[in-house]
Design an enzyme around this catalytic site. Structure first.
Site, PDB file in Angstrom:
ATOM      1  N   GLU A   1      -5.923  25.316 -70.851  1.00 57.20           N
ATOM      2  CA  GLU A   1      -5.008  26.470 -70.880  1.00 57.20           C
ATOM      3  C   GLU A   1      -3.638  26.130 -71.473  1.00 57.20           C
ATOM      4  O   GLU A   1      -2.603  26.390 -70.855  1.00 57.20           O
ATOM      5  CB  GLU A   1      -4.893  27.066 -69.475  1.00 57.20           C
ATOM      6  CG  GLU A   1      -6.245  27.544 -68.961  1.00 57.20           C
ATOM      7  CD  GLU A   1      -6.230  27.998 -67.507  1.00 57.20           C
ATOM      8  OE1 GLU A   1      -5.152  28.090 -66.899  1.00 57.20           O
ATOM      9  OE2 GLU A   1      -7.328  28.253 -66.973  1.00 57.20           O
TER      10      GLU A   1
ATOM     11  N   ASN B   1     -10.207  23.655 -73.142  1.00 58.39           N
ATOM     12  CA  ASN B   1     -10.803  24.705 -72.312  1.00 58.39           C
ATOM     13  C   ASN B   1      -9.778  25.808 -72.056  1.00 58.39           C
ATOM     14  O   ASN B   1      -8.640  25.527 -71.677  1.00 58.39           O
ATOM     15  CB  ASN B   1     -11.217  24.054 -70.976  1.00 58.39           C
ATOM     16  CG  ASN B   1     -12.090  24.929 -70.101  1.00 58.39           C
ATOM     17  OD1 ASN B   1     -13.080  25.473 -70.565  1.00 58.39           O
ATOM     18  ND2 ASN B   1     -11.727  25.062 -68.831  1.00 58.39           N
TER      19      ASN B   1
ATOM     20  N   HIS C   1     -13.756  34.427 -68.261  1.00 56.50           N
ATOM     21  CA  HIS C   1     -13.380  35.267 -67.105  1.00 56.50           C
ATOM     22  C   HIS C   1     -13.202  36.683 -67.641  1.00 56.50           C
ATOM     23  O   HIS C   1     -12.156  37.039 -68.179  1.00 56.50           O
ATOM     24  CB  HIS C   1     -12.096  34.744 -66.462  1.00 56.50           C
ATOM     25  CG  HIS C   1     -12.263  33.391 -65.846  1.00 56.50           C
ATOM     26  ND1 HIS C   1     -13.130  33.157 -64.785  1.00 56.50           N
ATOM     27  CD2 HIS C   1     -11.716  32.192 -66.140  1.00 56.50           C
ATOM     28  CE1 HIS C   1     -13.087  31.875 -64.463  1.00 56.50           C
ATOM     29  NE2 HIS C   1     -12.243  31.262 -65.272  1.00 56.50           N
TER      30      HIS C   1
ATOM     31  N   GLU D   1     -16.730  28.831 -67.489  1.00 57.03           N
ATOM     32  CA  GLU D   1     -16.323  29.363 -66.180  1.00 57.03           C
ATOM     33  C   GLU D   1     -16.700  30.840 -66.079  1.00 57.03           C
ATOM     34  O   GLU D   1     -15.926  31.666 -65.577  1.00 57.03           O
ATOM     35  CB  GLU D   1     -14.807  29.211 -65.987  1.00 57.03           C
ATOM     36  CG  GLU D   1     -14.314  27.794 -66.130  1.00 57.03           C
ATOM     37  CD  GLU D   1     -12.807  27.644 -65.858  1.00 57.03           C
ATOM     38  OE1 GLU D   1     -12.164  28.585 -65.366  1.00 57.03           O
ATOM     39  OE2 GLU D   1     -12.281  26.561 -66.173  1.00 57.03           O
TER      40      GLU D   1
HETATM   41  O1  9MR Z   1     -11.417  28.721 -58.787  1.00 57.78           O
HETATM   42  C1  9MR Z   1     -10.194  28.013 -58.671  1.00 57.78           C
HETATM   43  C2  9MR Z   1      -9.452  28.457 -57.435  1.00 57.78           C
HETATM   44  O2  9MR Z   1     -10.151  28.076 -56.277  1.00 57.78           O
HETATM   45  C3  9MR Z   1      -8.048  27.875 -57.449  1.00 57.78           C
HETATM   46  O3  9MR Z   1      -7.314  28.406 -56.351  1.00 57.78           O
HETATM   47  C4  9MR Z   1      -7.381  28.207 -58.754  1.00 57.78           C
HETATM   48  C5  9MR Z   1      -5.987  27.652 -58.810  1.00 57.78           C
HETATM   49  O4  9MR Z   1      -5.437  27.749 -60.071  1.00 57.78           O
HETATM   50  O5  9MR Z   1      -8.136  27.679 -59.825  1.00 57.78           O
HETATM   51  C6  9MR Z   1      -9.383  28.281 -59.923  1.00 57.78           C
HETATM   52  O6  9MR Z   1     -10.090  27.803 -61.043  1.00 57.78           O
HETATM   53  C7  9MR Z   1      -9.482  28.030 -62.305  1.00 57.78           C
HETATM   54  C8  9MR Z   1      -9.923  26.908 -63.217  1.00 57.78           C
HETATM   55  O7  9MR Z   1      -9.628  25.664 -62.654  1.00 57.78           O
HETATM   56  C9  9MR Z   1      -9.257  27.036 -64.582  1.00 57.78           C
HETATM   57  N1  9MR Z   1      -9.496  28.328 -65.155  1.00 57.78           N
HETATM   58  C10 9MR Z   1      -9.205  29.475 -64.307  1.00 57.78           C
HETATM   59  C11 9MR Z   1      -9.928  29.325 -62.975  1.00 57.78           C
HETATM   60  C12 9MR Z   1      -9.718  30.579 -62.121  1.00 57.78           C
HETATM   61  O8  9MR Z   1      -8.379  30.737 -61.795  1.00 57.78           O
END
Ligand code: 9MR
Length: 418
Positions: A149, A190, A226, A256
């Site tokens: 990101e 990613n 997403h 994801e």
């Molecule tokens: O699913 C993850 C969630 O449990 C965490 O609280 C969150 C914190 O930023 O991150 C989520 O996973 C993210 C992933 O690591 C990167 N892309 C976006 C995902 C959804 O927010």
């Protein structure tokens, strides 16, 4: 004793509904995987049973356990308790693992985020982190998300401590450090919202070019996926976005995937739309040589990050809260089955030139599996055999069946000779 029709009806679901990873591999992908939620695996036996079934999910990714705040919360003190939950589960079940993530502005401990750094001191901190964490998981990951990101939603570079210290040089630096920490793993960029082919996609293309121009190693780009029910791009537009990256010589994957309803509860027609959207995403990966796999960000609506972030939204996954398979599961299974039973002869490989060397834990395959047998009809068209596919979106094979079988529609992506 069953009549022929009753027997066909009995067998039909099994013929159509293989399990997702098995179907994905037969369709030429390397895996169909899921994220693992660390807090649920030891407390929910139903969750653990589905997640640990390699036929359903060939690869796992830790939802949070390998992030910087989990692995090095205090400078120089490394802990793998959370990350090892996924590694151990994958090992036990013979599944592969994607590893997530190294250089990211979020879930970054405050000692890094708010530190006062020179280029030398921050480079040293990054190297130490990667050498330790990637060293710990060496040989266990198919790929690491090295940079996550780095692009903001409007397509500008996302501000973070790495950008403010190194400018965009942190991108190639990260990939070079990752290569030094583990020379054998695939190195990915990613991000989310790459699927729309907008300013963010343009910037990510530029990112890959910047890293390549610096002579740094980058093997893949992860489309997080997403997405939103009803707003997901079409299969061909998604494939166009994927191809912008494979044209640069890197592989791509959905990393994801979840497709959320923007209001709940979802109507039955919204559930069908969600299934169409999932089929378009998975289908686009099947359409692009160099798209190597699909990972969903969790598989059950019981556990998902979405409601905490988008209040009132969610139910974005393939299984409902009670572990029942949703229409989206059937859509994904069907689009994979359609490809698995009749891959076009022209799709010769699922890998780009830079994607050789899949780990032993994952099955490498091509998309040149055999076409199901068919014979020629008196009218000159091919006739499909019993159980074979005879229709569905994107299907170009036989549409008529050998006697006495008839072509029965199972869903929009799959009709079968029964
Ligand atoms: O699913 C993850 C969630 O449990 C965490 O609280 C969150 C914190 O930023 O991150 C989520 O996973 C993210 C992933 O690591 C990167 N892309 C976006 C995902 C959804 O927010």
């Amino acid at each position: 004793m069953h009549s022929k029709t009753a027997l066909a009806a009995l067998l039909a679901p099994a013929a159509v509904s293989g399990q997702l990873n098995d179907l994905a591999v037969r369709a030429g992908l390397k895996y169909f995987g899921t994220a693992l939620r660390e807090g649920s695996i030891n407390s929910d036996a139903s969750y653990a049973a589905i997640l640990g079934n390699k036929a359903e999910f060939g690869q796992l990714v830790p939802e949070n356990g390998q992030k910087w705040e989990s692995t090095e919360p205090t400078r120089g003190q490394f802990t793998y308790t959370q990350g090892d939950i996924t590694a151990n589960t994958a090992k036990k079940n013979g599944q592969g693992m994607r590893c997530h993530t190294q250089v990211w502005y979020s879930q970054l401990p405050s000692w890094v985020r708010d530190g006062s750094w020179t280029k030398d001191t921050l480079r040293s901190v990054m190297a130490t982190h990667m050498n330790n964490v990637m060293g710990h998981y060496k040989g266990q990951c198919y790929a690491w998300d090295v940079v996550n990101e780095a692009v903001a939603d409007d397509g500008t570079w996302r501000p973070n401590v790495f950008l403010s210290t190194f400018s965009t040089d942190y991108l190639s630096l990260s990939f070079n450090l990752a290569k030094a920490a583990d020379p054998d793993v695939k190195l990915y960029y990613n991000d989310y919202n790459l699927e729309y082919n907008g300013a963010k996609t343009d910037r990510a293309v530029e990112l890959v070019k910047i890293v390549q121009a610096a002579g740094a190693p980058i093997d893949g780009v992860g489309f997080q996926g997403h997405l939103i029910v009803g707003s997901t791009p079409s299969r061909s537009n998604l494939a166009t976005a994927l191809r912008r990256f494979t044209a640069l010589g890197v592989e791509v994957a959905y990393t994801e995937l979840d497709i959320r309803h923007s209001s709940l509860p979802a109507s039955s027609s919204a559930l069908v739309t969600q299934g169409n959207d999932f089929a378009n995403v998975v289908g686009s990966c099947l359409d692009v040589a160099g798209c190597i796999g699909v990972t969903v960000w969790g598989f059950t609506d019981k556990y998902s990050w979405i409601p905490e972030t988008f209040s009132g939204q969610g139910d974005a996954l393939l299984y409902d809260k009670n572990f029942g398979k949703k229409p989206a599961w059937t859509s994904v299974s069907s689009v994979l089955a359609a490809k698995a039973t009749n891959p076009p002869a022209s799709s010769s490989s699922s890998s780009s030139s830079s994607s050789a060397g899949a780990p032993t834990t994952l099955t490498t395959s091509t998309r040149t599996t055999t076409t199901p047998p068919s014979t020629t009809s008196s009218a000159g068209g091919a006739l499909q055999t019993q159980w074979g596919q005879c229709g569905g979106n994107g299907w170009t094979g036989p549409t008529q069946c050998q006697s006495p079988f008839t072509c029965k529609k199972q869903n929009d992506w799959y009709s079968q000779c029964l």
